[in-house]
Scaffold this active site. Structure first.
Site, PDB file in Angstrom:
ATOM      1  N   LYS A  69     -13.148  27.283 -25.005  1.00  0.00           N
ATOM      2  CA  LYS A  69     -12.653  26.106 -25.743  1.00  0.00           C
ATOM      3  C   LYS A  69     -11.312  25.720 -25.159  1.00  0.00           C
ATOM      4  CE  LYS A  69     -14.010  23.542 -29.204  1.00  0.00           C
ATOM      5  NZ  LYS A  69     -15.376  23.320 -29.720  1.00  0.00           N
ATOM      6  N   ASP A  96     -14.967  17.329 -27.986  1.00  0.00           N
ATOM      7  CA  ASP A  96     -14.843  17.842 -29.352  1.00  0.00           C
ATOM      8  C   ASP A  96     -14.046  16.755 -30.074  1.00  0.00           C
ATOM      9  OD1 ASP A  96     -15.316  20.633 -30.851  1.00  0.00           O
ATOM     10  OD2 ASP A  96     -13.400  19.875 -31.564  1.00  0.00           O
ATOM     11  N   GLY A 138     -16.599  13.015 -42.683  1.00  0.00           N
ATOM     12  CA  GLY A 138     -16.297  12.565 -41.330  1.00  0.00           C
ATOM     13  C   GLY A 138     -16.977  11.234 -41.066  1.00  0.00           C
ATOM     14  N   PHE A 139     -16.622  10.613 -39.939  1.00  0.00           N
ATOM     15  CA  PHE A 139     -17.362   9.415 -39.519  1.00  0.00           C
ATOM     16  C   PHE A 139     -17.458   9.358 -37.997  1.00  0.00           C
ATOM     17  CE2 PHE A 139     -12.940   7.917 -39.767  1.00  0.00           C
ATOM     18  CZ  PHE A 139     -12.787   7.244 -38.555  1.00  0.00           C
ATOM     19  N   VAL A 186     -20.330  13.478 -34.691  1.00  0.00           N
ATOM     20  CA  VAL A 186     -21.273  14.394 -35.338  1.00  0.00           C
ATOM     21  C   VAL A 186     -21.877  13.737 -36.581  1.00  0.00           C
ATOM     22  CG1 VAL A 186     -21.498  16.645 -36.446  1.00  0.00           C
ATOM     23  CG2 VAL A 186     -20.059  16.409 -34.427  1.00  0.00           C
ATOM     24  N   ALA A 187     -21.019  13.150 -37.404  1.00  0.00           N
ATOM     25  CA  ALA A 187     -21.487  12.462 -38.617  1.00  0.00           C
ATOM     26  C   ALA A 187     -22.463  11.346 -38.237  1.00  0.00           C
ATOM     27  CB  ALA A 187     -20.299  11.886 -39.382  1.00  0.00           C
ATOM     28  N   TRP A 188     -22.137  10.617 -37.192  1.00  0.00           N
ATOM     29  CA  TRP A 188     -22.990   9.503 -36.730  1.00  0.00           C
ATOM     30  C   TRP A 188     -24.395   9.998 -36.389  1.00  0.00           C
ATOM     31  CZ3 TRP A 188     -24.331   8.926 -31.337  1.00  0.00           C
ATOM     32  CH2 TRP A 188     -24.981   7.733 -31.035  1.00  0.00           C
TER      33      TRP A 188
HETATM   34  N1  GLU Z   1     -17.531  20.783 -29.096  1.00  0.00           N
HETATM   35  C1  GLU Z   1     -18.925  21.039 -29.305  1.00  0.00           C
HETATM   36  C2  GLU Z   1     -19.092  22.319 -30.089  1.00  0.00           C
HETATM   37  O1  GLU Z   1     -18.245  22.633 -30.911  1.00  0.00           O
HETATM   38  C3  GLU Z   1     -19.747  20.953 -28.033  1.00  0.00           C
HETATM   39  C4  GLU Z   1     -19.405  21.907 -26.936  1.00  0.00           C
HETATM   40  C5  GLU Z   1     -20.133  21.661 -25.630  1.00  0.00           C
HETATM   41  O2  GLU Z   1     -20.986  20.809 -25.562  1.00  0.00           O
HETATM   42  O3  GLU Z   1     -19.814  22.380 -24.672  1.00  0.00           O
HETATM   43  O4  GLU Z   1     -20.069  23.021 -30.008  1.00  0.00           O
END
Ligand code: GLU
Length: 457
Positions: free
Chosen positions: A137, A177, A248-249, A252-254
């Protein structure tokens, strides 16, 4: 620190307890990271009693320590010509299963603790997908809110200058992210290409016309809905006809709203840092597209939705007090506390599917499990995003593009498999029907066994 009975199970294993104390002594200020470690450890006692090799080989001591962390300065010039300075990070947490893989978060709240918690979760989430992905990350405390396009581009380019030497398609493959979407991935990729003189699959979430995968933008949300459908089936229920609360909007929410609406459910809430909206008629049609408009405006305000569609807006409030059948927390960590969980259950909610990373506090998880609510942890139910990133890597390395239908079908299969593996692991280690324990155990075993095979790494 959240202290609850969720962790009491950990007391039965002195090894688990010892590691929990070690982390608290060593990194007492890393609140979110400690929470993520404790959540995992709380499920592992029985496993360690049955498999002493993990302790003998000091798997826990190793797994809680990132393999590497890169921290770098990110200077950039804003629209007034003034130099701004942010901090950039990339954590390579675990490479037992493949190259480090995980998103970049650009948000004012980013600290090393936040990124360590996210990187730690990512290890087990990626393991659950069954794809060859390690865990990582990164990100920055850069706040994209209100920034111009030029400022975003300047920042991304400077961020990549600090990062490019440490990533690569077989080393570490970042993605998006919070605060990092297709636009940012484009700027980051463009600059990597110039610096390295190579066009390669170093990032995922790329534009579909230049190396990205079909369905990647939708994948986290779609995957979570597929996972929820599997959970509901275990109780003879279905998505069709359900009333759904979403927080959220963003991206991910979408994805959740798009898929769940298509499957016949009605989404009645969305939220932002400013509050939540209640749309009795359901978020559908052009309203779903408007979520993208709100996101690209950079204003970070869900009130814009209520202004445009004339629905109720509740400033400063979270959506968990509404009556719904299913809740999808899609915003950020610790966005649902035990009081929220209680009001959901009081209002008849039967299923809570985590779409954000660690959105529920430990005591709210405990409460839902005690009340026999279908609850899935993010490392299982939001794994569709990174799974699709794994598909993107496979397409990049073979230089073959898969159709939308093929990607969607594979995504659905991955989510169904994760669901099954969680249930099997939970059953085997004495927690039938408990997705929290099942996900932790199944993800951990996969990584730990690879580490055992690879020796003293
Ligand atoms: N940020 C996303 C997660 O929390 C995707 C990570 C990715 O695709 O590498 O899983």
């Amino acid at each position: 620190m959240y202290k609850t009975a969720l962790y009491s199970e950990a007391k039965s294993s002195s090894y688990v307890q010892e590691i929990s104390h070690m982390i608290k002594d060593k990194y007492p200020w890393e609140r979110e990271f400690i929470q993520a470690v404790d959540e995992l450890l709380s499920s592992l006692s029985l496993l360690f009693d049955q498999e002493p090799l993990y302790k003998y080989e000091r798997i826990l001591e190793r797994i809680v320590e990132p393999e590497r962390i890169v921290i770098f300065r990110v200077p950039w010039r804003d629209d007034t010509g003034t130099i701004q300075v942010n901090t950039g990070y990339r954590i390579g947490f675990n490479s037992a299963l493949g190259p480090y893989k995980g998103g970049l978060r650009f948000h004012a709240s980013v600290t090393l603790s936040i990124l360590k918690f996210l990187g730690f979760e990512q290890i087990f989430k990626n393991a659950l997908t069954g794809l060859p992905l390690g865990g990582g990350k990164g990100g920055s405390d850069f706040n994209p809110r209100g920034k111009s396009n030029v400022e975003i581009e300047n920042f991304c380019q400077s961020f990549m200058v600090g990062l490019y030497n440490h990533i690569g398609p077989n080393t570490d493959v970042p993605a998006g992210d919070i605060g990092v979407g297709a636009r940012e991935i484009g700027y980051l990729f463009g600059h990597y290409k110039r610096l390295k003189n190579v066009f390669e699959g170093v990032l995922t979430g790329k534009g579909v016309d230049w190396g990205g995968s079909a369905v990647r933008p939708e994948a986290t949300g779609y995957g979570a809905v597929y996972f929820a459908e599997e959970m509901l089936k275990t109780r003879g229920e279905h998505i069709d006809g359900k009333i759904v609360a979403v927080s959220g909007f963003g991206n991910v929410a979408w994805g959740v709203v798009k898929k769940i609406t298509e499957m016949g459910a009605k989404v009645i809430t969305l939220s932002g840092p400013d509050g939540f909206i209640y749309d009795e008629d359901g978020v559908q049609g052009e309203k779903i597209d408007y979520m993208l408009t709100m996101r690209s405006s950079g204003r970070d305000q869900v009130q814009d939705y209520s202004d445009k569609f004339k629905v109720d807006f509740y400033p400063g409030k979270r959506p968990w007090g509404v009556k719904c059948d299913i809740a999808f927390p899609c915003a950020c960590e610790n966005e649902m506390d035990v009081e929220d969980a209680k009001s959901l259950v009081r209002n008849g909610c039967m299923c809570v599917t985590e779409c954000a990373n660690m959105p529920l506090t430990p005591d709210s998880i405990e409460f839902l499990l005690e009340n026999n609510i279908l609850y899935s942890p993010g490392k299982a139910s939001n794994a569709g995003g990174v799974a699709c990133s794994g598909f993107e890597m496979a397409q990049n390395s073979t230089k073959i593009k898969w159709s939308k239908e093929e990607v969607d079908q594979r995504l659905r299969q991955v989510m169904t498999d994760i669901h099954q593996n969680c249930l099997q692991a939970a059953e085997r280690y004495g927690k039938p029907g408990n997705y929290f324990s099942g996900a932790n155990i199944a993800g951990f075993i996969k990584v730990a066994n690879a580490m055992l095979d690879q020796g003293n790494t």
